[in-house]
Write an enzyme that holds these catalytic residues in place. Structure first.
Site, mmCIF file in Angstrom:
data_model
loop_
_atom_site.group_PDB
_atom_site.id
_atom_site.type_symbol
_atom_site.label_atom_id
_atom_site.label_comp_id
_atom_site.label_asym_id
_atom_site.label_seq_id
_atom_site.Cartn_x
_atom_site.Cartn_y
_atom_site.Cartn_z
ATOM 1 N N SER A 1 4.770 39.822 9.638
ATOM 2 C CA SER A 1 5.936 40.705 9.451
ATOM 3 C C SER A 1 5.791 41.644 8.260
ATOM 4 C CB SER A 1 7.197 39.868 9.247
ATOM 5 O OG SER A 1 7.456 39.132 10.404
ATOM 6 N N SER B 1 19.743 30.280 20.620
ATOM 7 C CA SER B 1 19.368 30.903 19.339
ATOM 8 C C SER B 1 19.129 29.849 18.261
ATOM 9 C CB SER B 1 20.410 31.930 18.890
ATOM 10 O OG SER B 1 21.704 31.393 18.975
ATOM 11 N N GLY B 2 19.618 28.611 18.480
ATOM 12 C CA GLY B 2 19.323 27.520 17.558
ATOM 13 C C GLY B 2 17.840 27.204 17.519
ATOM 14 N N ARG C 1 16.871 16.800 3.738
ATOM 15 C CA ARG C 1 18.288 16.416 3.891
ATOM 16 C C ARG C 1 18.558 14.954 3.548
ATOM 17 N NH1 ARG C 1 18.946 19.265 9.643
ATOM 18 N NH2 ARG C 1 19.064 21.430 8.967
ATOM 19 N N GLY D 1 13.683 35.930 10.936
ATOM 20 C CA GLY D 1 14.080 34.983 11.985
ATOM 21 C C GLY D 1 15.545 35.109 12.357
ATOM 22 N N HIS E 1 27.297 26.904 19.137
ATOM 23 C CA HIS E 1 27.237 25.550 19.684
ATOM 24 C C HIS E 1 28.662 25.033 19.910
ATOM 25 C CE1 HIS E 1 23.087 25.658 18.775
ATOM 26 N NE2 HIS E 1 22.996 24.749 17.820
ATOM 27 N N CYS F 1 22.999 22.185 12.218
ATOM 28 C CA CYS F 1 24.052 23.071 12.720
ATOM 29 C C CYS F 1 25.107 22.335 13.552
ATOM 30 C CB CYS F 1 23.431 24.204 13.532
ATOM 31 S SG CYS F 1 22.172 23.648 14.685
ATOM 32 N N ARG G 1 20.834 21.342 25.452
ATOM 33 C CA ARG G 1 20.604 22.788 25.315
ATOM 34 C C ARG G 1 21.168 23.472 26.550
ATOM 35 N NH1 ARG G 1 19.379 24.792 20.650
ATOM 36 N NH2 ARG G 1 17.621 23.374 20.394
HETATM 37 P P1 A2P Z 1 7.664 35.890 11.180
HETATM 38 O O1 A2P Z 1 8.716 36.701 11.881
HETATM 39 O O2 A2P Z 1 6.787 36.721 10.305
HETATM 40 O O3 A2P Z 1 6.903 34.957 12.094
HETATM 41 P P2 A2P Z 1 12.848 31.838 14.029
HETATM 42 O O4 A2P Z 1 13.513 30.556 13.605
HETATM 43 O O5 A2P Z 1 13.787 32.852 14.562
HETATM 44 O O6 A2P Z 1 11.654 31.575 14.927
HETATM 45 O O7 A2P Z 1 12.243 32.478 12.660
HETATM 46 C C1 A2P Z 1 11.320 31.810 11.861
HETATM 47 C C2 A2P Z 1 11.150 32.571 10.554
HETATM 48 O O8 A2P Z 1 10.172 31.876 9.779
HETATM 49 C C3 A2P Z 1 10.620 33.986 10.738
HETATM 50 O O9 A2P Z 1 11.162 34.817 9.738
HETATM 51 C C4 A2P Z 1 9.137 33.795 10.561
HETATM 52 O O10 A2P Z 1 8.459 34.961 10.125
HETATM 53 C C5 A2P Z 1 9.128 32.788 9.434
HETATM 54 N N1 A2P Z 1 7.827 32.126 9.363
HETATM 55 C C6 A2P Z 1 7.189 31.461 10.340
HETATM 56 N N2 A2P Z 1 5.968 31.057 9.915
HETATM 57 C C7 A2P Z 1 5.842 31.472 8.638
HETATM 58 C C8 A2P Z 1 4.823 31.381 7.643
HETATM 59 N N3 A2P Z 1 3.672 30.744 7.873
HETATM 60 N N4 A2P Z 1 5.064 31.938 6.426
HETATM 61 C C9 A2P Z 1 6.218 32.584 6.189
HETATM 62 N N5 A2P Z 1 7.221 32.707 7.081
HETATM 63 C C10 A2P Z 1 7.039 32.168 8.296
#
Ligand code: A2P
Length: 337
Positions: free
Chosen positions: A42, A160-161, A101, A14, A243, A130, A236
Site C-alpha cells: 500500500s 466486513s468483519g 486480550r 483495511g 453484526h 466485535c 457468518r
Molecule cells: P495492506 O492493504 O497493505 O495489505 P483487512 O482487515 O481489511 O484485510 O485489512 C488488513 C490491514 O492490515 C490492511 O491495512 C493491510 O494493509 C494491513 N496489513 C496486512 N499485512 C500487513 C503487513 N505485513 N504489514 C503491515 N500492514 C499489514
C-alpha cells in the site's frame, strides 16, 4: 500524553483502519499529526484526512518514533510483532486484534462499561471482539440491574468483519450466481452469497470456535464477572456490515420486561428500537454507519427462570472496532487532563 497527540493507524487501508481514520476526524480527536501505516503493497496510496491526502507508509520497526498513540488493526500477527516495539518507544497502543486480550497486564476496555481499567495500562490496551462488544452494550446495563448468570446466543455476523477481501467476495459471488455462473471462493471455505456459515474463526477441541468463546472470556474480563457463562453459536451471514446477536440471558434477580426496557433506555451508546407491531426492530441495514448499537425484541424468556430474550445489532466496524478504539484514545487523553 501530549494534549494534541501524534497518532498512527496501523492497517490504515483495511476495513477497520479506514473507519479509524474517519472516526478520528468525525469525533474531532485533537490529532497533531496522523501517520498511516500498512504493508509495502500500500505504500504510495493516499487516504483523506481533514481534507488532505495523506500518504500510506510501509510499517517498519522505526514507524513509532515520535508517535503518542497507535491504533492497530492489521491482524494478530502484526500486533504481536509490532505492538511491543511501539510500546517500548513510549507510545500507547490500542490493539484491535485478539493478541493481548487475555493478557492480565493488558486492560480490555469498552469505555461505557470499564473505562477506569484504562488507567492500569502498561503501553498496550486491547479493544474487544466485535460480537462481544455489541452484545455487552445491552447485556452490561441489564447485568447491573439484575446480575447476569449466563447467556445463550447466536450471532449473525457481517462479512466486513473478515476484512475488505470478504466484502469483495460477497459482491463477486452475487454477480456470478445471478449471471448463472458457479461462485468462486477465496476467503470463506463455502459460498457466502445466498448462504449462512455456522463457522467464524477456527474450531477449538471442545467444538466451539475461538470467536464463540470470546463472549465468555472477554465478557468476564470486561464486566469483572469471573462466573459469567456464555454458550454461543457464531454465524457468518451475507450482510455487508453490522453484526446482530439473538440473546437469551438468565439473571440472579427476577426480570421485569418494563424495568429492563427502562434500564436499556438509559444505557449509554444504546438505542431501544422495539415496536414490533410497527415492524420496528434493530436491523443491520439501519445500524450500519451508526455509533450507537440498537436493542429490541425484548421479551420474557419462556424457557428459563429470570430470563430475558433480546436482539441487539451494531456496526461492528464502529462500536465493534474503530469507534471503541478512538473512545479508548479519548479516555487516554482524559487521564492527562
Ligand atoms: P495492506 O492493504 O497493505 O495489505 P483487512 O482487515 O481489511 O484485510 O485489512 C488488513 C490491514 O492490515 C490492511 O491495512 C493491510 O494493509 C494491513 N496489513 C496486512 N499485512 C500487513 C503487513 N505485513 N504489514 C503491515 N500492514 C499489514
Amino acid at each position: 500524553m501530549n494534549r494534541n497527540p501524534h497518532v498512527a493507524v496501523v492497517g490504515a487501508t483495511g476495513a477497520v483502519g479506514v473507519e479509524m481514520v474517519r472516526t478520528l476526524e468525525k469525533r474531532k480527536f485533537p490529532v497533531a499529526t496522523l501517520t498511516l501505516l500498512a504493508s509495502a503493497r500500500s505504500a504510495g496510496k493516499t487516504l483523506k484526512f481533514r481534507g488532505h491526502d495523506l500518504p500510506v507508509k510501509e510499517l517498519t520497526q522505526d514507524s513509532f518514533q515520535g508517535i503518542d498513540i497507535a491504533l492497530f488493526s492489521a491482524g494478530g500477527n502484526i500486533s504481536k510483532q509490532y505492538a511491543p516495539i511501539a510500546a517500548a518507544t513510549g507510545c500507547v497502543v490500542v490493539d484491535n486484534s485478539s493478541a493481548f486480550r487475555q493478557d492480565d497486564s493488558v486492560p480490555l476496555v469498552i469505555p461505557e462499561i470499564n473505562a477506569e481499567d484504562v488507567r492500569g495500562h502498561n503501553g498496550i490496551i486491547a479493544n474487544p471482539n466485535c460480537t462481544t462488544a455489541i452484545t455487552l452494550m445491552a447485556l452490561y446495563p441489564l447485568h447491573q440491574a439484575f446480575c447476569v448468570k449466563r447467556i445463550f446466543a447466536s450471532s449473525y455476523q457481517a462479512v466486513s468483519g473478515t476484512g475488505a477481501k470478504a466484502i469483495e467476495e460477497l459482491k463477486r459471488q452475487v454477480g456470478e450466481i445471478v449471471a448463472g455462473r458457479p461462485a468462486t471462493k477465496e476467503v470463506y471455505p463455502h459460498q457466502i452469497a445466498f448462504n449462512v456459515l455456522p463457522h467464524v474463526d477456527s474450531f477449538l477441541p471442545g467444538g466451539y470456535t475461538k470467536e464463540e468463546m470470546k463472549m465468555e472470556n472477554e465478557g468476564r474480563k470486561i464486566m469483572h464477572h469471573p462466573n459469567f457463562r456464555a454458550s454461543v453459536t457464531c454465524v457468518r451471514v451475507p450482510v455487508y456490515r453490522s453484526h446482530s446477536v439473538a440473546v437469551s440471558a438468565e439473571f440472579e434477580k427476577p426480570v421485569d420486561v418494563a424495568a429492563a426496557r427502562e434500564v436499556l433506555k438509559k444505557a449509554p451508546g444504546l438505542d431501544v428500537v422495539d415496536e414490533p407491531e410497527k415492524t420496528r426492530y434493530p436491523m443491520p441495514l439501519f445500524t450500519s454507519g451508526k455509533y450507537h448499537c440498537e436493542v429490541g425484541r425484548l421479551r420474557k424468556d419462556c424457557a428459563m427462570d429470570n430470563g430475558l430474550a433480546f436482539w441487539v445489532s451494531g456496526d461492528q466496524l464502529l462500536k465493534g472496532a474503530a469507534l471503541n478504539a478512538v473512545q479508548i484514545a479519548e479516555e487516554l487523553l482524559q487521564l492527562t487532563r
